[in-house]
Design an enzyme around this catalytic site. Structure first.
Site, PDB file in Angstrom:
ATOM      1  N   PHE A  11      52.565  37.600  37.852  1.00 28.23           N
ATOM      2  CA  PHE A  11      53.300  37.150  39.037  1.00 28.23           C
ATOM      3  C   PHE A  11      53.751  38.387  39.812  1.00 28.23           C
ATOM      4  O   PHE A  11      54.912  38.552  40.154  1.00 28.23           O
ATOM      5  CB  PHE A  11      54.486  36.281  38.600  1.00 28.23           C
ATOM      6  CG  PHE A  11      54.973  35.322  39.681  1.00 28.23           C
ATOM      7  CD1 PHE A  11      54.087  34.579  40.437  1.00 28.23           C
ATOM      8  CD2 PHE A  11      56.334  35.166  39.909  1.00 28.23           C
ATOM      9  CE1 PHE A  11      54.543  33.691  41.417  1.00 28.23           C
ATOM     10  CE2 PHE A  11      56.805  34.283  40.879  1.00 28.23           C
ATOM     11  CZ  PHE A  11      55.903  33.550  41.637  1.00 28.23           C
ATOM     12  N   LYS A 127      39.254  43.516  38.382  1.00 21.58           N
ATOM     13  CA  LYS A 127      37.904  44.062  38.284  1.00 21.58           C
ATOM     14  C   LYS A 127      37.441  44.216  36.834  1.00 21.58           C
ATOM     15  O   LYS A 127      36.241  44.188  36.563  1.00 21.58           O
ATOM     16  CB  LYS A 127      37.858  45.434  38.966  1.00 21.58           C
ATOM     17  CG  LYS A 127      38.074  45.378  40.458  1.00 21.58           C
ATOM     18  CD  LYS A 127      38.258  46.756  41.059  1.00 21.58           C
ATOM     19  CE  LYS A 127      39.635  47.340  40.818  1.00 21.58           C
ATOM     20  NZ  LYS A 127      40.717  46.750  41.592  1.00 21.58           N
ATOM     21  N   GLU A 151      35.718  36.667  43.818  1.00 18.58           N
ATOM     22  CA  GLU A 151      35.455  37.284  45.125  1.00 18.58           C
ATOM     23  C   GLU A 151      36.391  38.459  45.388  1.00 18.58           C
ATOM     24  O   GLU A 151      36.010  39.475  45.985  1.00 18.58           O
ATOM     25  CB  GLU A 151      35.601  36.236  46.228  1.00 18.58           C
ATOM     26  CG  GLU A 151      35.194  36.711  47.594  1.00 18.58           C
ATOM     27  CD  GLU A 151      33.728  37.128  47.669  1.00 18.58           C
ATOM     28  OE1 GLU A 151      32.864  36.269  47.481  1.00 18.58           O
ATOM     29  OE2 GLU A 151      33.467  38.326  47.897  1.00 18.58           O
ATOM     30  N   GLY A 208      50.852  48.807  49.726  1.00 23.34           N
ATOM     31  CA  GLY A 208      50.301  47.845  48.767  1.00 23.34           C
ATOM     32  C   GLY A 208      48.811  47.999  48.542  1.00 23.34           C
ATOM     33  O   GLY A 208      48.172  47.113  47.986  1.00 23.34           O
ATOM     34  N   LYS A 226      33.687  48.626  41.111  1.00 24.92           N
ATOM     35  CA  LYS A 226      33.168  47.763  42.185  1.00 24.92           C
ATOM     36  C   LYS A 226      31.652  47.929  42.354  1.00 24.92           C
ATOM     37  O   LYS A 226      30.945  46.948  42.583  1.00 24.92           O
ATOM     38  CB  LYS A 226      33.913  48.069  43.492  1.00 24.92           C
ATOM     39  CG  LYS A 226      35.362  47.591  43.452  1.00 24.92           C
ATOM     40  CD  LYS A 226      36.176  48.144  44.616  1.00 24.92           C
ATOM     41  CE  LYS A 226      37.587  47.589  44.631  1.00 24.92           C
ATOM     42  NZ  LYS A 226      38.480  48.307  45.558  1.00 24.92           N
ATOM     43  N   GLY A 324      45.223  44.995  49.908  1.00 17.41           N
ATOM     44  CA  GLY A 324      46.415  44.368  50.494  1.00 17.41           C
ATOM     45  C   GLY A 324      46.725  43.056  49.784  1.00 17.41           C
ATOM     46  O   GLY A 324      45.828  42.371  49.320  1.00 17.41           O
TER      47      GLY A 324
END
Ligand code: HSE
Length: 350
Positions: A11, A127, A151, A208, A226, A324
């Protein structure tokens, strides 16, 4: 009207923003997308865990995060109890947004595995599980008739994975190159504008963009993951982390940047993969001083872009936010929308 029950694992910024989107856009989601969302469980390292099959008041839960209280004072537990919550809660979909561990992907790999094994679909922005255990977890989802969507693991809410899979059907992908880390791109841009390296990193953290450990951004580990995800998902490369060569931007000095500027070049951290004539894939991450007329040199700030080399169209470039909280939370929402559209395997309360 279909309502999907959701469990939020972690959270922090991303799942809190998803909770805000669910709380503030409930009616719009129902009318535009044809389904509702209800959060029935939250687990968090600091707050502990809370399970409410009738739904958690998200405005209340978001406000709780500002103080020193935990879920224990409200019928929950001070412990996360992740395995028990994930396996036994009534959620249809688990939204996993804990920190990325680039070494073995844990504990997120276990979170995903527990959910899929117990017949729950998973969307994640993490990731680690996708890059390090993607094939295994996708297969586990298929065995259990549920979805594994991710995604947001690459380019946050910019739909690069889904777009490439769906829109490039019939084309052959020979490779890709891209700017896949917002923090390092932002830092390089700020350094070009004259800011000091450390100050630029602090700014990226405040905005962020940066990982909990910014070395993941600066030293190229984030892009390495990635590139691995894109290579395996889109080029069917079948490679592992060790196969993606990695070099970050910490070796790029202010002098290098000024020199490049005088030569009409700009430093970028470029992640790429290319299929070789023998079918193998070569992949890597490296800082490159690109000429100013290169398609990636104008990509600034936290924006990401990836240029796919296709056989029939030549280069096709996708550009958009790469980091972000809102952008990444939207990725989770887009995964849920994709699950709804697929209309298979997701148990729903009607
Ligand atoms: N820290 C990453 C970036 C965002 O700066 O691009 C999440 O992948």
């Amino acid at each position: 009207m279909t309502t999907y029950d959701i469990a939020l694992i972690g959270f922090g910024g991303v799942n809190r923003t998803l909770a805000e989107l669910i709380a503030t856009r409930a009616e719009g989601l129902r009318s535009e997308l044809g389904f509702g969302l209800r959060v029935v469980a939250i687990t968090d390292l600091r707050l502990g865990s809370l399970v409410r099959p009738d739904g958690i008041d998200l405005f209340w839960a978001l406000a709780l995060g500002d103080g020193s209280e935990t879920f224990a004072e409200h019928g929950g537990s001070a412990d996360t109890n992740n395995e028990s919550v994930i396996r036994t809660c009534t959620a249809d979909i688990i939204c996993e947004a804990t920190f990325t561990n680039p070494d073995d992907g844990e504990p997120a790999v276990s979170h995903v595995r527990w959910a899929l094994e117990s017949g729950k679909s998973v969307c994640t922005t993490n990731k680690g599980p996708v890059a390090l255990r993607g094939a295994e977890l996708t297969s586990l989802a298929e065995q259990n008739g549920v979805h594994f969507e991710f995604e947001g693991a690459v380019m946050s809410g910019t739909p690069v994975i889904r777009l490439a899979k769906q829109m490039f059907a019939g084309l052959k992908l020979n490779g890709f190159e891209g700017i896949l880390n917002g923090t390092s791109n932002y830092v390089l841009g700020q350094m070009e504008a004259g800011l000091d390296f450390e100050a630029a990193i602090v700014e990226a953290q405040e905005l962020g963009y940066a990982e909990a450990n910014p070395a993941a951004d600066i030293e190229g580990y984030d892009v390495q993951l990635k590139v691995l995800i894109l290579a395996n998902e889109l080029l069917d490369a079948g490679i592992e982390l060790k196969d993606v060569q990695r070099q970050g931007i910490s070796t790029v000095t202010a002098e290098d940047i000024q020199k490049a500027s005088r030569e009409r070049r700009r430093w970028k951290l470029v992640g790429s993969a290319r299929r070789n004539p023998d079918g193998t894939v070569t992949a890597g991450v490296t800082p490159v001083a690109l000429p100013l007329d290169h398609g990636l040199s104008g990509v600034s700030g936290a924006t990401n872009a990836v240029s796919f080399d296709t056989d029939l169209l030549g280069p096709v470039t996708v550009s958009g936010p790469g980091a972000g909280r809102v952008e990444t939370a939207y990725a989770l929402l887009s995964d849920i929308i994709a699950m709804h559209a697929a209309k298979s395997g997701v148990a729903a309360h009607v």
